[in-house]
Design a protein around this motif. Sequence first.
Motif, short mmCIF file in Angstrom:
data_model
loop_
_atom_site.label_atom_id
_atom_site.label_comp_id
_atom_site.label_asym_id
_atom_site.label_seq_id
_atom_site.Cartn_x
_atom_site.Cartn_y
_atom_site.Cartn_z
N ALA A 58 5.88 -3.71 13.83
CA ALA A 58 5.54 -2.83 12.79
C ALA A 58 6.06 -3.26 11.43
CB ALA A 58 6.27 -1.55 13.19
N LEU A 59 5.77 -2.84 10.48
CA LEU A 59 6.17 -3.15 9.07
C LEU A 59 6.71 -1.83 8.42
CD1 LEU A 59 6.17 -5.38 6.97
CD2 LEU A 59 3.93 -4.68 6.18
N GLU A 60 7.79 -1.81 7.87
CA GLU A 60 8.48 -0.73 7.59
C GLU A 60 7.63 -0.17 6.13
OE1 GLU A 60 10.60 1.30 8.68
OE2 GLU A 60 10.71 -0.01 10.52
N ASP A 61 7.84 1.01 5.72
CA ASP A 61 7.09 1.54 4.41
C ASP A 61 7.74 1.04 3.41
OD1 ASP A 61 5.69 2.83 6.32
OD2 ASP A 61 6.71 4.85 5.90
N ASP A 62 9.13 0.62 3.14
CA ASP A 62 9.67 0.21 1.96
C ASP A 62 9.81 -1.26 1.95
OD1 ASP A 62 11.24 -0.27 3.98
OD2 ASP A 62 13.02 0.83 3.02
N ALA A 63 8.98 -1.96 3.04
CA ALA A 63 9.06 -3.54 2.94
C ALA A 63 7.80 -4.04 2.23
CB ALA A 63 9.08 -3.97 4.46
N GLU B 234 -0.49 0.87 10.10
CA GLU B 234 -0.68 0.85 8.79
C GLU B 234 0.74 1.69 8.13
OE1 GLU B 234 -4.89 1.55 10.05
OE2 GLU B 234 -2.90 2.60 10.22
N PRO B 235 1.60 0.61 7.44
CA PRO B 235 2.52 1.40 6.74
C PRO B 235 2.29 2.12 5.46
CG PRO B 235 2.34 -1.04 6.19
CD PRO B 235 1.43 -0.69 7.09
N ALA B 236 3.13 3.15 5.29
CA ALA B 236 2.71 4.02 4.17
C ALA B 236 3.75 3.99 3.01
CB ALA B 236 2.77 5.31 4.57
N PRO B 237 3.35 2.95 1.94
CA PRO B 237 4.05 2.77 0.64
C PRO B 237 4.21 3.93 -0.08
CG PRO B 237 1.98 1.84 0.46
CD PRO B 237 1.95 2.50 1.69
N PRO B 238 5.22 4.34 -0.49
CA PRO B 238 5.60 5.41 -1.57
C PRO B 238 4.57 5.72 -2.59
CG PRO B 238 7.52 4.20 -1.13
CD PRO B 238 6.54 3.26 -0.92
N GLY B 239 4.00 4.66 -3.19
CA GLY B 239 3.14 4.88 -4.31
C GLY B 239 1.71 5.00 -3.75
N ARG B 240 1.54 4.90 -2.49
CA ARG B 240 -0.03 4.79 -1.80
C ARG B 240 -0.55 3.26 -2.29
NH1 ARG B 240 -3.01 9.80 -0.14
NH2 ARG B 240 -1.32 11.32 0.23
N TYR B 241 -1.66 3.05 -1.54
CA TYR B 241 -2.53 1.95 -1.94
C TYR B 241 -3.33 2.14 -2.95
CZ TYR B 241 -0.68 -0.06 2.66
OH TYR B 241 0.04 -0.35 3.70
#
Length: 669
Positions: free
Chosen positions: A475-480, A494-501
Amino acid sequence: MVEELPVASVRLVGVLPHLDRPFEYAVTPATATAGAGMRVRVRFSGKDTEGIVLGRHAAPTTDRALAPLHRLVSEDVVVPPAMMRVCEEVAERSAGTVGDVLRLALPPRHARAEKADRAAEAKEADAMDAIEPAEEAEAEAGPDADASSTTGRPGDRYPGLAALLSRAGSPEGPVPRASLTLDAVDTWTEVAADAICDLGEEQGALVVAPDRRDVMRLSRVLTARGIAHEILAGSEGPEKRYRTFRRILRGATRVVLGNRSAAFAPVANLALAICWDEADDLLEEPRAPYPHTRTVLQCRSAEERCALLFLAASESVTLRALADHGYLARLEPVPGPVTAVRPRIVAMDEYLREREGPSGRSRLPQEAMRVIRRGLERGPVLVQVPRSGYVPAIACTFCHTRAQCPHCSAPLSLSGRNGPLHCRVCGRREDGYRCPECDRTQVRAMVVGSTRTAEELHRAFPDTPLKVAGGAHGALEDDAIPERAIIVATPGAEPAPPGRYAACLLLDADALLGRAAFDADVEAVRRWRGAISLVRSADDGGEVLVVGTSTLPAIRDLVAHRSSFFLDRVLADRQELDLPPFSRVAEIVGEREACRSFLETAELPDGVDVFGPVDLEGPELIDRSRAVVRLEPSRSRELADALRAGVAARSARKAKGSLRVRLDPPDVF
């Protein structure tokens, strides 16, 4: 107390199927405080066995001398009467035993955790007594008093949600139950948090999500809003898990989050149960009697009269069928511009392929590279590739229509590299197969590889950070996720970045649709919509490119906005082929002779269809067979009762050989 009610009725945990019934024991002075819902230890068949007290009685129902209760484990009421009725209903629906369901519902007792929580409970009580009324009023009017402001909340876009919450926990009238398919712009964690905020101060809420990452995402949102909550997850250690369980049991918090096992959490005054992504296979219980989380929540909603809400990025076939039958209400959003609620979604149609020239037929056409370049100028880019390890399906070489058995409609498989086509469900051999769409006879296996994608993208964008999520990479952390990076992920990882893709690329769409399962198209749409929900709206520059055959109904459903054509067609096809949810299906797997003997001795209902038994393939499955039985849904309780009785009779006879019976298995066809 012992003289007045000297008999205790006890339900044993984890006993054999034919012994799944209450037993009576004599109450001793040492166990005089034993009451309904408490854990006890009894002697049964020469062994120390765990049990749950159902109640106390003045006289036994038998003339035989009763064995005494061996020990009262704890005075905590771990299984309230309502939860016991839920466990009994789940066992009946799943053709299992109540003892097995209790084993799923109750975490193992941990004495040190119980002692520590009792001390914490006493301290909390002393602290509450020390609070003056004025201080309490000041705390209620503190800086968080306006935290429930409804200005611009995602949940406000769904008017039906407010109506459901207004009736949550009501003792009168019908129990509100609904499914809500979110627009891509709305995050499920925000909608769930909005719903929890709208509950009364004393009303409890339970949220179940498939993945621990989903639970932690909601936990962060609730923490930011100042909402106290507990996380009950199976990944915690036994001490922490039991301490959390006891805090929930004594009502220390009204909001509980968790994974599959949290569906049994004893939330006080439960008014709302939320399930995120009900179609995820992680919500399928792998232990007997294999109940789905949806089934557990449905039983709790009926017994505890709590509102039930299913949230998803893509509507499942099961929820759609429940809505069509009037069990669920479908909540729709307030109409708005398409560009404001979802990204721009484009499929590689014939025009784009012809425009690209030779590269238009490749796995990574130039249009895909352009989407990645445009996306990297604004933020990270997601590239979703099919998971490796899927059982390859067989499809027509010309029109790519999956090869299905003409007898039971299950996907056909190849025997060896060039062997004949055969069905793994009913055992039929299909030597003269012809495609039902184009009448051609040539077929091929659809095989997918995902490692090569990251290598190709790294060569094309050598200076761009590239990370891989899922599979062997973990897994890949959202903040990484770097600000401008390419993320290659398998479906569900799929990780979920704070600002989206900024952009998303859905590669090998035809291969994901070609998975060897009758629900491959619906599952593919669910996976795709899950990735699309992580992309910015079109107004913010978000775009999605689907690399696949654009004329396939599943891919066309992605491009269309809130269209019901695809699910309507899926339901029509399944009804014609007598597939779930228009039939109730059970799977019997075990040693060859045990499987055949069960089918011969079990008193199955009239009109049931039996497929098999068929020998299973694989070095670890030697001498093992599988059979599938099917019946109309209106008689599903008959099928469950017959299977339950058959397993109990087999247990009473001490029949040889291992056997497993599952109702509604996700991978039966």
